[in-house]
Design a protein around this motif. Structure first.
Motif, mmCIF file in Angstrom:
data_model
loop_
_atom_site.group_PDB
_atom_site.id
_atom_site.type_symbol
_atom_site.label_atom_id
_atom_site.label_comp_id
_atom_site.label_asym_id
_atom_site.label_seq_id
_atom_site.Cartn_x
_atom_site.Cartn_y
_atom_site.Cartn_z
ATOM 1 N N ASN A 27 0.856 -1.188 0.000
ATOM 2 C CA ASN A 27 0.000 0.000 0.000
ATOM 3 C C ASN A 27 0.893 1.240 0.000
ATOM 4 O O ASN A 27 1.774 1.378 0.844
ATOM 5 C CB ASN A 27 -0.924 0.023 1.223
ATOM 6 C CG ASN A 27 -2.030 -0.996 1.103
ATOM 7 O OD1 ASN A 27 -2.542 -1.243 0.020
ATOM 8 N ND2 ASN A 27 -2.379 -1.621 2.222
ATOM 9 N N ILE A 28 0.655 2.143 -0.960
ATOM 10 C CA ILE A 28 1.470 3.356 -1.089
ATOM 11 C C ILE A 28 1.209 4.286 0.090
ATOM 12 O O ILE A 28 0.057 4.562 0.437
ATOM 13 C CB ILE A 28 1.173 4.079 -2.419
ATOM 14 C CG1 ILE A 28 1.616 3.200 -3.591
ATOM 15 C CG2 ILE A 28 1.853 5.446 -2.472
ATOM 16 C CD1 ILE A 28 1.238 3.736 -4.957
ATOM 17 N N ILE A 29 2.296 4.786 0.704
ATOM 18 C CA ILE A 29 2.162 5.783 1.764
ATOM 19 C C ILE A 29 2.755 7.132 1.359
ATOM 20 O O ILE A 29 2.297 8.165 1.834
ATOM 21 C CB ILE A 29 2.743 5.296 3.109
ATOM 22 C CG1 ILE A 29 4.189 4.835 2.980
ATOM 23 C CG2 ILE A 29 1.885 4.204 3.702
ATOM 24 C CD1 ILE A 29 4.844 4.446 4.304
ATOM 25 N N PHE A 30 3.757 7.143 0.463
ATOM 26 C CA PHE A 30 4.354 8.386 -0.037
ATOM 27 C C PHE A 30 4.827 8.186 -1.469
ATOM 28 O O PHE A 30 5.126 7.080 -1.886
ATOM 29 C CB PHE A 30 5.600 8.803 0.763
ATOM 30 C CG PHE A 30 5.420 8.945 2.228
ATOM 31 C CD1 PHE A 30 4.565 9.904 2.775
ATOM 32 C CD2 PHE A 30 6.128 8.136 3.108
ATOM 33 C CE1 PHE A 30 4.422 10.037 4.138
ATOM 34 C CE2 PHE A 30 5.993 8.270 4.480
ATOM 35 C CZ PHE A 30 5.129 9.224 4.995
ATOM 36 N N LYS A 31 4.943 9.311 -2.169
ATOM 37 C CA LYS A 31 5.635 9.364 -3.453
ATOM 38 C C LYS A 31 6.587 10.551 -3.370
ATOM 39 O O LYS A 31 6.375 11.465 -2.589
ATOM 40 C CB LYS A 31 4.661 9.572 -4.612
ATOM 41 C CG LYS A 31 3.745 8.394 -4.854
ATOM 42 C CD LYS A 31 2.830 8.676 -6.027
ATOM 43 C CE LYS A 31 1.877 7.517 -6.238
ATOM 44 N NZ LYS A 31 0.969 7.789 -7.372
ATOM 45 N N VAL A 32 7.623 10.511 -4.186
ATOM 46 C CA VAL A 32 8.575 11.615 -4.236
ATOM 47 C C VAL A 32 8.559 12.179 -5.648
ATOM 48 O O VAL A 32 8.730 11.439 -6.617
ATOM 49 C CB VAL A 32 9.997 11.156 -3.859
ATOM 50 C CG1 VAL A 32 10.979 12.317 -3.980
ATOM 51 C CG2 VAL A 32 10.016 10.573 -2.459
ATOM 52 N N GLU A 33 8.327 13.494 -5.737
ATOM 53 C CA GLU A 33 8.382 14.192 -7.021
ATOM 54 C C GLU A 33 9.607 15.088 -7.030
ATOM 55 O O GLU A 33 9.929 15.706 -6.020
ATOM 56 C CB GLU A 33 7.145 15.070 -7.214
ATOM 57 C CG GLU A 33 5.873 14.310 -7.431
ATOM 58 C CD GLU A 33 4.689 15.241 -7.688
ATOM 59 O OE1 GLU A 33 4.844 16.480 -7.610
ATOM 60 O OE2 GLU A 33 3.604 14.720 -7.957
ATOM 61 N N GLY A 50 -1.726 13.008 -3.549
ATOM 62 C CA GLY A 50 -0.996 14.075 -4.217
ATOM 63 C C GLY A 50 -0.801 15.330 -3.386
ATOM 64 O O GLY A 50 -0.316 16.344 -3.881
ATOM 65 N N ASN A 51 -1.151 15.275 -2.100
ATOM 66 C CA ASN A 51 -0.971 16.425 -1.215
ATOM 67 C C ASN A 51 0.463 16.481 -0.702
ATOM 68 O O ASN A 51 0.992 15.476 -0.233
ATOM 69 C CB ASN A 51 -1.924 16.329 -0.016
ATOM 70 C CG ASN A 51 -3.362 16.290 -0.456
ATOM 71 O OD1 ASN A 51 -3.802 17.114 -1.243
ATOM 72 N ND2 ASN A 51 -4.090 15.297 0.028
ATOM 73 N N VAL A 70 14.300 20.994 5.054
ATOM 74 C CA VAL A 70 13.032 20.285 4.918
ATOM 75 C C VAL A 70 11.953 21.106 5.618
ATOM 76 O O VAL A 70 12.102 21.468 6.790
ATOM 77 C CB VAL A 70 13.127 18.858 5.505
ATOM 78 C CG1 VAL A 70 11.794 18.148 5.410
ATOM 79 C CG2 VAL A 70 14.220 18.072 4.774
ATOM 80 N N PHE A 71 10.880 21.388 4.857
ATOM 81 C CA PHE A 71 9.785 22.227 5.329
ATOM 82 C C PHE A 71 8.471 21.458 5.316
ATOM 83 O O PHE A 71 8.302 20.515 4.536
ATOM 84 C CB PHE A 71 9.625 23.456 4.410
ATOM 85 C CG PHE A 71 10.826 24.348 4.369
ATOM 86 C CD1 PHE A 71 10.947 25.408 5.256
ATOM 87 C CD2 PHE A 71 11.834 24.147 3.438
ATOM 88 C CE1 PHE A 71 12.057 26.243 5.221
ATOM 89 C CE2 PHE A 71 12.947 24.974 3.399
ATOM 90 C CZ PHE A 71 13.054 26.028 4.289
ATOM 91 N N ARG A 72 7.523 21.886 6.156
ATOM 92 C CA ARG A 72 6.176 21.312 6.172
ATOM 93 C C ARG A 72 5.446 21.668 4.884
ATOM 94 O O ARG A 72 5.544 22.786 4.393
ATOM 95 C CB ARG A 72 5.370 21.874 7.338
ATOM 96 C CG ARG A 72 5.743 21.308 8.664
ATOM 97 C CD ARG A 72 4.899 21.946 9.794
ATOM 98 N NE ARG A 72 5.399 21.522 11.073
ATOM 99 C CZ ARG A 72 6.494 22.001 11.659
ATOM 100 N NH1 ARG A 72 7.199 22.939 11.085
ATOM 101 N NH2 ARG A 72 6.887 21.536 12.827
ATOM 102 N N GLY A 73 4.691 20.718 4.350
ATOM 103 C CA GLY A 73 3.858 20.969 3.177
ATOM 104 C C GLY A 73 4.660 21.434 1.979
ATOM 105 O O GLY A 73 5.751 20.954 1.714
ATOM 106 N N ASP A 74 4.098 22.406 1.259
ATOM 107 C CA ASP A 74 4.745 22.944 0.062
ATOM 108 C C ASP A 74 5.356 24.309 0.359
ATOM 109 O O ASP A 74 5.390 25.186 -0.480
ATOM 110 C CB ASP A 74 3.719 23.052 -1.073
ATOM 111 C CG ASP A 74 4.360 23.269 -2.429
ATOM 112 O OD1 ASP A 74 5.594 23.108 -2.537
ATOM 113 O OD2 ASP A 74 3.644 23.613 -3.378
#
Length: 180
Positions: A27-33, A50-51, A70-74
């Protein structure tokens, strides 16, 4: 210890930014773009919808210490900084990163250390200056030469998965930049 898998998609293991993080049950928990912004690469750790969870920009491509934040969110606002990581020295056969939490502004002592090599497909993450291992990554062996690279990461209980994945993504990015 808990375990997750990091899979590099595609036949070429040096393809940038195609990481998928799953639980062992797949089961996917994260993706890296991987994104490019004003010639400085940054990675986004996103959830399956995608969030953005974490933004990982490299501070300066011309710097020898390979500093990442490393920052929270975008976000890239200083109030959203979680931690920074930098190489312990400019030339290394195996990459060693020192990690400093946002409230450690003096950086006199590291909060975590990651030591490893993408070439050897392994790394170990330690707490502070101790020998206490909080996570380890190793390559899952396969007989198929064209299979996706798959890495197993074991994580100590109580340690945030996103934190560990962010550290591994930074190690991956540094080693890709250096041809490791």
């Amino acid at each position: 210890m808990n375990a997750i898998r990091i899979v590099r998609k595609g036949m070429l293991s040096f393809t940038v930014g195609n990481l998928v993080v799953t639980r062992i049950d797949v089961n996917i928990i994260f993706k890296v773009e991987h994104k490019h912004s004003h010639s400085i690469g940054r990675r986004l750790l996103i959830d399956p919808a995608g969030n953005p969870i974490l933004t990982l920009p490299r501070c300066n491509l011309m710097s020898f210490d390979d500093r990442w934040q490393v920052f929270r969110g975008d976000s890239k606002e200083s109030r959203d900084l979680i931690f920074s990581a930098k190489r312990s020295s400019g030339f290394q056969l195996k990459t060693t990163l020192h990690v400093f939490l946002a409230n450690n502004t003096t950086e006199n002592a590291r909060d975590f250390k990651i030591k490893g090599s993408w070439l050897q497909r392994s790394c170990v993450i330690y707490a502070g200056k101790s020998s206490t291992i909080i996570a380890q990554m190793h390559k899952k062996q396969t007989a198929n030469l064209f299979a996706n690279d798959t890495f197993i990461v074991t994580i100590s209980p109580g340690i945030d998965y996103a934190f560990i994945v962010a550290l591994i993504v930074i190690l991956d990015a540094i080693n890709l930049d250096n041809g490791d």
